[in-house]
Design a protein around this motif. Structure first.
Motif, mmCIF file in Angstrom:
data_model
loop_
_atom_site.group_PDB
_atom_site.id
_atom_site.type_symbol
_atom_site.label_atom_id
_atom_site.label_comp_id
_atom_site.label_asym_id
_atom_site.label_seq_id
_atom_site.Cartn_x
_atom_site.Cartn_y
_atom_site.Cartn_z
ATOM 1 N N ILE A 171 47.463 39.983 20.079
ATOM 2 C CA ILE A 171 45.889 39.412 20.182
ATOM 3 C C ILE A 171 45.309 39.801 21.620
ATOM 4 O O ILE A 171 46.190 39.447 22.184
ATOM 5 N N LYS A 172 44.244 40.274 21.393
ATOM 6 C CA LYS A 172 43.643 40.655 22.970
ATOM 7 C C LYS A 172 42.142 39.655 22.670
ATOM 8 O O LYS A 172 40.901 40.068 22.733
ATOM 9 N N PRO A 173 42.598 38.326 23.227
ATOM 10 C CA PRO A 173 41.647 37.047 23.579
ATOM 11 C C PRO A 173 40.489 38.100 24.888
ATOM 12 O O PRO A 173 40.126 38.587 25.771
ATOM 13 N N ILE A 174 39.399 37.840 24.263
ATOM 14 C CA ILE A 174 37.946 38.346 24.910
ATOM 15 C C ILE A 174 36.632 36.263 25.492
ATOM 16 O O ILE A 174 37.119 35.267 24.127
ATOM 17 N N VAL A 175 36.678 36.549 26.400
ATOM 18 C CA VAL A 175 35.523 35.332 27.211
ATOM 19 C C VAL A 175 33.920 36.712 27.457
ATOM 20 O O VAL A 175 34.375 36.856 27.997
ATOM 21 N N LEU A 176 33.116 35.322 26.531
ATOM 22 C CA LEU A 176 31.594 35.997 27.065
ATOM 23 C C LEU A 176 30.614 34.982 27.439
ATOM 24 O O LEU A 176 31.039 33.673 26.374
ATOM 25 N N LEU A 177 30.134 34.926 28.607
ATOM 26 C CA LEU A 177 29.349 33.439 28.516
ATOM 27 C C LEU A 177 27.873 34.487 29.374
ATOM 28 O O LEU A 177 27.693 35.639 29.309
ATOM 29 N N GLU A 178 27.139 33.507 28.534
ATOM 30 C CA GLU A 178 25.344 33.773 28.607
ATOM 31 C C GLU A 178 25.171 34.009 29.800
ATOM 32 O O GLU A 178 25.496 33.329 30.530
ATOM 33 N N GLY A 179 24.395 35.161 30.807
ATOM 34 C CA GLY A 179 24.131 35.141 31.317
ATOM 35 C C GLY A 179 25.407 35.208 32.536
ATOM 36 O O GLY A 179 24.417 35.678 34.279
ATOM 37 N N SER A 180 25.965 36.577 32.157
ATOM 38 C CA SER A 180 27.207 36.427 33.165
ATOM 39 C C SER A 180 27.087 37.093 34.642
ATOM 40 O O SER A 180 26.203 38.972 33.669
ATOM 41 N N GLN A 181 27.531 37.495 35.267
ATOM 42 C CA GLN A 181 27.086 38.365 36.329
ATOM 43 C C GLN A 181 28.486 38.579 37.519
ATOM 44 O O GLN A 181 28.699 37.150 38.008
ATOM 45 N N SER A 182 29.259 39.520 37.169
ATOM 46 C CA SER A 182 30.495 39.271 37.487
ATOM 47 C C SER A 182 30.614 40.936 37.698
ATOM 48 O O SER A 182 29.917 42.229 36.910
ATOM 49 N N ALA A 183 31.572 41.158 38.859
ATOM 50 C CA ALA A 183 31.757 42.364 39.319
ATOM 51 C C ALA A 183 33.349 43.149 38.535
ATOM 52 O O ALA A 183 33.886 42.039 38.181
ATOM 53 N N ALA A 184 33.372 43.997 37.123
ATOM 54 C CA ALA A 184 34.388 44.159 36.815
ATOM 55 C C ALA A 184 35.220 44.872 38.063
ATOM 56 O O ALA A 184 36.584 44.915 37.123
ATOM 57 N N ASP A 185 35.218 44.971 39.309
ATOM 58 C CA ASP A 185 36.261 45.782 40.392
ATOM 59 C C ASP A 185 37.111 44.098 40.947
ATOM 60 O O ASP A 185 37.128 44.626 41.829
ATOM 61 N N GLY A 186 36.776 43.465 40.541
ATOM 62 C CA GLY A 186 36.566 42.168 41.186
ATOM 63 C C GLY A 186 38.143 41.762 41.632
ATOM 64 O O GLY A 186 38.593 42.475 41.136
ATOM 65 N N VAL A 187 38.517 41.128 42.588
ATOM 66 C CA VAL A 187 39.789 41.033 43.043
ATOM 67 C C VAL A 187 39.981 39.600 43.334
ATOM 68 O O VAL A 187 39.390 38.389 42.916
ATOM 69 N N GLY A 188 41.643 38.894 42.649
ATOM 70 C CA GLY A 188 41.417 37.095 43.126
ATOM 71 C C GLY A 188 40.982 36.917 42.237
ATOM 72 O O GLY A 188 41.045 37.218 41.077
ATOM 73 N N LEU A 189 40.354 35.771 42.928
ATOM 74 C CA LEU A 189 39.775 34.379 41.581
ATOM 75 C C LEU A 189 39.036 35.207 40.982
ATOM 76 O O LEU A 189 38.234 34.840 39.674
ATOM 77 N N GLU A 190 38.271 36.413 41.457
ATOM 78 C CA GLU A 190 37.307 36.854 40.846
ATOM 79 C C GLU A 190 37.418 37.076 39.198
ATOM 80 O O GLU A 190 36.954 38.059 38.180
ATOM 81 N N ASN A 191 38.323 37.902 39.550
ATOM 82 C CA ASN A 191 38.923 38.762 38.424
ATOM 83 C C ASN A 191 39.845 37.381 37.296
ATOM 84 O O ASN A 191 39.918 38.048 35.589
ATOM 85 N N HIS A 192 39.698 36.546 37.323
ATOM 86 C CA HIS A 192 40.014 35.288 35.909
ATOM 87 C C HIS A 192 38.272 34.689 35.589
ATOM 88 O O HIS A 192 38.978 33.480 35.473
ATOM 89 N N LYS A 193 37.250 35.268 35.951
ATOM 90 C CA LYS A 193 36.507 33.993 35.698
ATOM 91 C C LYS A 193 35.095 35.139 35.299
ATOM 92 O O LYS A 193 34.302 36.161 35.876
ATOM 93 N N LEU A 194 34.357 34.798 35.193
ATOM 94 C CA LEU A 194 32.644 34.764 34.347
ATOM 95 C C LEU A 194 31.991 34.007 35.642
ATOM 96 O O LEU A 194 32.382 32.397 35.407
ATOM 97 N N SER A 195 30.894 34.639 35.735
ATOM 98 C CA SER A 195 30.424 33.387 36.384
ATOM 99 C C SER A 195 28.553 33.280 36.118
ATOM 100 O O SER A 195 27.778 35.003 35.784
ATOM 101 N N ALA A 196 27.686 32.194 35.676
ATOM 102 C CA ALA A 196 26.374 32.537 35.832
ATOM 103 C C ALA A 196 25.413 31.664 36.393
ATOM 104 O O ALA A 196 26.132 30.727 36.575
ATOM 105 N N GLU A 197 24.792 32.004 36.848
ATOM 106 C CA GLU A 197 23.030 30.896 37.793
ATOM 107 C C GLU A 197 22.669 30.664 36.999
ATOM 108 O O GLU A 197 21.941 30.938 35.697
#
Length: 801
Positions: A171-197
């Protein structure tokens, strides 16, 4: 969700926070059922996390929220102004509350939408007059084989972001977060998370939701997550609240006890999955836990609905959902063969045990009817249940045709740790259960006959009633023949000799490859148990020969190959087909010198829980019942801190942990003995037995955060498989000790002696019943109230209903 009971349970409380789709309202997938757990921690650990193992595909996967407020991260439990605690729960739903700051409250509602989808709704309440902002970082983590797995933020076609947890097995799990804003090319911790204000105006609330979905293709996972993110959650939450109204709510005055009872109801309902091509109705699985649910064609641990577990689950579920409870019986009957045969363990994936089901189905069906009062169910089931009962009386189940059948295996009996048999345990007696007439089986058959007679009377089938009266008479005589006056109890006996004999050693720790001449005479003819040990787990090519003299003084000899032994852990055990008055020669040929051999005559005098099971049947004579109750309540035998043990404490093989002998407390057998105590007029003892077990289960939920398959006899420890359905509070026995059956919003049965030391409140289907030593008060949803007194069972109907 205001109708759900409000709790305040923190990480130190007795909680069981598994999250699985409620089959009453949600789609479920037997082959890929993804189960989650909400985890509350203290100190430097994350205060709140959602975790799974995807059915064993990975070691751990988690989704952890990190909050940022005024530049300060709030992640560890100690960073919260008030750490997360549970305020409500229902099957498939858990509500958590916390305080991020003194002015900013958080509510997290976790919901399992279906087998492949889970999500949460975060509600922020700003108590300050000024606007405030919070950033959510939803962090994904996956570890497999001791290594962290790469996750990444991906850009979707609509420009939004999603968190991919990578390839997890198939399987290939996907997570969506309402209003998320994250750079697709991020590295490190940025690549582990979705963010929303999130902006929360003064004195207002704001909401953010996330959805996790896992399917074999990433595109399908995204589509499924988007579907649920766009769905109307409030309507689903209303349905969850309405469904919770059908689950009894018990108030004892102690929140920890109440919570443990409530979590047992939740675990019961969550154990059910929807019907499949193999079974026409919903069925339960014993361990619906994060490490389970990924089932390939060979199955990975869910073994079907055993009769013993069905007895616990069916009677408990009957008051919640007649459809679920009756469906268990209908599953068995749907697979019935023309001669009455019903498999002992049919499963949603087509599993079968290949043995005749234990004779409990009529008693279970009649018990379900007491909760549902569905006459059509009894009318349809009766002829099939009668055919099943008669199948147990055929010659292949009763080899000496004396009316007492024999178990065909330890698994069929349900008691695989029986000290007399337990052929797969090194400490077990090793006797072949097929050669023994057992008081528990006799009691089951007698109870089936009584239940069938009750059905025949209800259906006005006088011919069937007359036949069943004759069966009852014969079975009562058969059960009475198992009463051993010398032992002062019911006992096992050899099916052929009808003797209950103790063990005599014949050979002790000899070399297996040698020809042995014990020339051992036995006071009375008995079977011989041969045990061979050593070597490896491979089945040795060997032949056993035993020569001796039978009861008539004639020479006898028998041989057995290695295939006729039961092998486990490098040990093999075999019980002779013949009864020996003398054993002259034993030879095990084909074995190397590393093997050892022991031989002893069968011991049928051991005292275990099966001697007490006849207390459960209406056919147990009163004078025998009183003697059994003395044994049950004797601390030297069965009466333990955790309830009723499986084996006498006086037995040399007693072990309260069940590790190196037989012992421990199993809720199924505790239920049988508890019901027997109630039927014999000792509800006060049944109540105390149950309270002892509940006290242990409260502590186990505090320590382990899950129920256990069984429990240590003398200490508050859970044993066996964690999260096992058979280890929840025996809910049917609980309701029997309370003396309440709420049939509907307009009808209640109350009665029986009330022996709890505090008033108990039961809320169910909108009805409130308060039982105490002074009497019973009933309040119906219509507003009608009434009081009743006395111990006789009474039907109370709302005249305005």
């Amino acid at each position: 969700m205001k109708t759900l009971r409000r709790w305040q349970l923190d990480s130190a409380s007795p909680v069981c926070l598994t999250l699985a789709a409620d089959a009453r309202y949600s789609s479920t997938d037997y082959l890929d059922d993804q189960i989650w757990e909400v985890v509350l921690k203290t100190g430097e650990s994350p205060g709140l996390a959602l975790q799974t193992r995807y059915g064993g595909r990975v070691g751990l996967a988690s989704l952890v929220p990190m909050w940022f407020h005024d530049g300060r991260p709030i992640y560890q439990a100690q960073a919260y102004a008030k750490p997360p605690y549970v305020t409500a729960f229902a099957p498939g739903y858990i509500r958590i509350q916390a305080a991020l700051t003194s002015q900013l409250a958080l509510q997290a509602e976790y919901w399992a939408m279906e087998s492949h989808t889970v999500g949460a709704k975060f509600t922020f309440a700003n108590a300050h007059v000024d606007l405030t902002r919070v950033r959510i970082d939803l962090i994904g983590f996956v570890a497999s084989l001791g290594k962290e797995q790469r996750t990444e933020v991906i850009r979707l076609s609509d420009g939004s972001s999603a968190l991919s947890l990578g390839k997890v097995g198939d399987i290939k799990p996907i997570v969506l977060l309402e209003g998320s804003q994250s750079a697709a090319d991020g590295v490190g911790l940025e690549n582990h998370k979705l963010s929303a204000e999130i902006t929360i105006p003064g004195r207002k609330k704001a909401i953010a939701r996330f959805v996790h979905a896992a399917r074999p293709h990433a595109g399908d996972s995204v589509a499924l997550a988007q579907k649920w993110l766009m769905a109307e959650w409030d309507e689903a939450f209303k349905q969850i609240a309405a469904g919770a109204d059908s689950i009894p709510e018990i108030e004892t005055g102690d929140e920890e006890t109440d919570a443990t009872i409530a979590f047992a109801w939740k675990e019961l309902v969550q154990s059910f999955l929807k019907p499949t091509a193999s079974l026409p109705n919903a069925s339960f699985v014993s361990t619906r836990q994060p490490a389970h649910g990924f089932n390939n064609a060979a199955d990975r641990g869910w073994k079907g609905q055993s009769v013993q577990h069905s007895y616990l689950a069916g009677l408990a579920a009957a008051s919640i959902s007649p459809k679920l409870a009756q469906g268990l019986i209908q599953n068995y009957l749907a697979l019935q063969q023309p001669d009455g045969w019903i498999d002992a363990r049919p499963g949603l994936n087509g599993q079968k045990q290949g043995e005749l089901a234990a004779p409990l189905l009529a008693r279970l069906s009649w018990g379900i009817f007491q909760y549902t009062e569905d006459s059509e169910f009894i009318r349809e089931a009766f002829p099939k249940l009668r055919l099943f009962f008669n199948r147990w009386l055929k010659p292949d189940m009763d080899r000496d045709a004396d009316g007492l059948a024999e178990w065909q295996s330890e698994a069929q009996s349900g008691f695989v740790y029986n000290p007399t048999f337990a052929s797969w345990q090194g400490w077990g007696g090793g006797a072949d259960i097929r050669c023994v007439e057992s008081p528990d089986l006799a009691a089951y058959l007698l109870s089936e006959a009584y239940s069938l007679r009750e059905m025949a009377y209800f259906l006005r089938d006088t011919a069937a009633e007359g036949e069943l009266n004759s069966r009852i008479s014969d079975l009562e005589k058969g059960l009475e023949s198992l009463w051993n006056e010398a032992l002062g109890r019911y006992a096992y006996r050899d099916f052929q000799s009808h003797q209950t004999l103790s063990s005599i050693p014949i050979i002790t720790d000899a070399r297996a490859g040698e020809e042995l001449f014990p020339s051992a005479s036995l006071p009375q003819p008995n079977r011989i148990v041969i045990r061979i040990s050593g070597g490896v787990n491979l089945l040795p090519r060997m032949t056993l020969q035993i020569d001796g003299i039978d009861a008539a003084g004639q020479q006898i000899s028998e041989t057995a190959t290695g295939e006729q032994f039961t092998w486990a852990g490098g040990r093999g055990v075999y019980t002779t087909r013949n009864l020996y008055a003398q054993v002259d020669r034993i030879q095990a040929s084909g074995l190397s010198r590393v093997y050892r051999i022991d031989a002893h005559s069968v011991d049928l005098t051991r005292l275990d829980i099966n001697a007490l099971v006849p207390l459960w049947t209406p056919g147990c004579p009163a004078e025998h019942a009183e003697r059994l109750i003395k044994l049950l309540t004797d601390p030297q035998h069965f009466w333990r801190e955790s309830g009723v043990a499986m084996n006498s404490g006086m037995d040399s093989l007693f072990d309260p942990s069940n590790a190196n002998g037989s012992g421990a407390v199993w809720p199924y057998w505790l239920t049988l003995t508890g019901e027997g105590l109630i039927e014999s007029g000792h509800v006060e003892i049944a109540t105390e037995v149950l309270r002892r077990l509940i006290r242990v289960q409260v502590q186990v939920l505090k320590d382990q955060k899950s129920f256990s398959e069984f429990y240590h006899s003398d200490q508050p420890k859970g044993l066996g498989e964690a999260g096992h359905l058979s280890g929840i509070i025996p809910l049917h026995l609980l309701m029997r000790t309370l003396g309440v059956r709420v049939i509907s919003a307009g009808k209640v049965w109350v009665g029986g002696r009330f022996r709890w030391d505090v008033p108990i409140t039961i809320r169910h289907h909108g009805v409130t019943v308060v039982r105490s030593a002074e009497g019973t008060r009933i309040s119906f949803p219509s507003g009608y109230e009434t009081s009743v007194s006395g111990e006789e069972w009474q039907e109370v109907i709302d005249p305005h209903g």
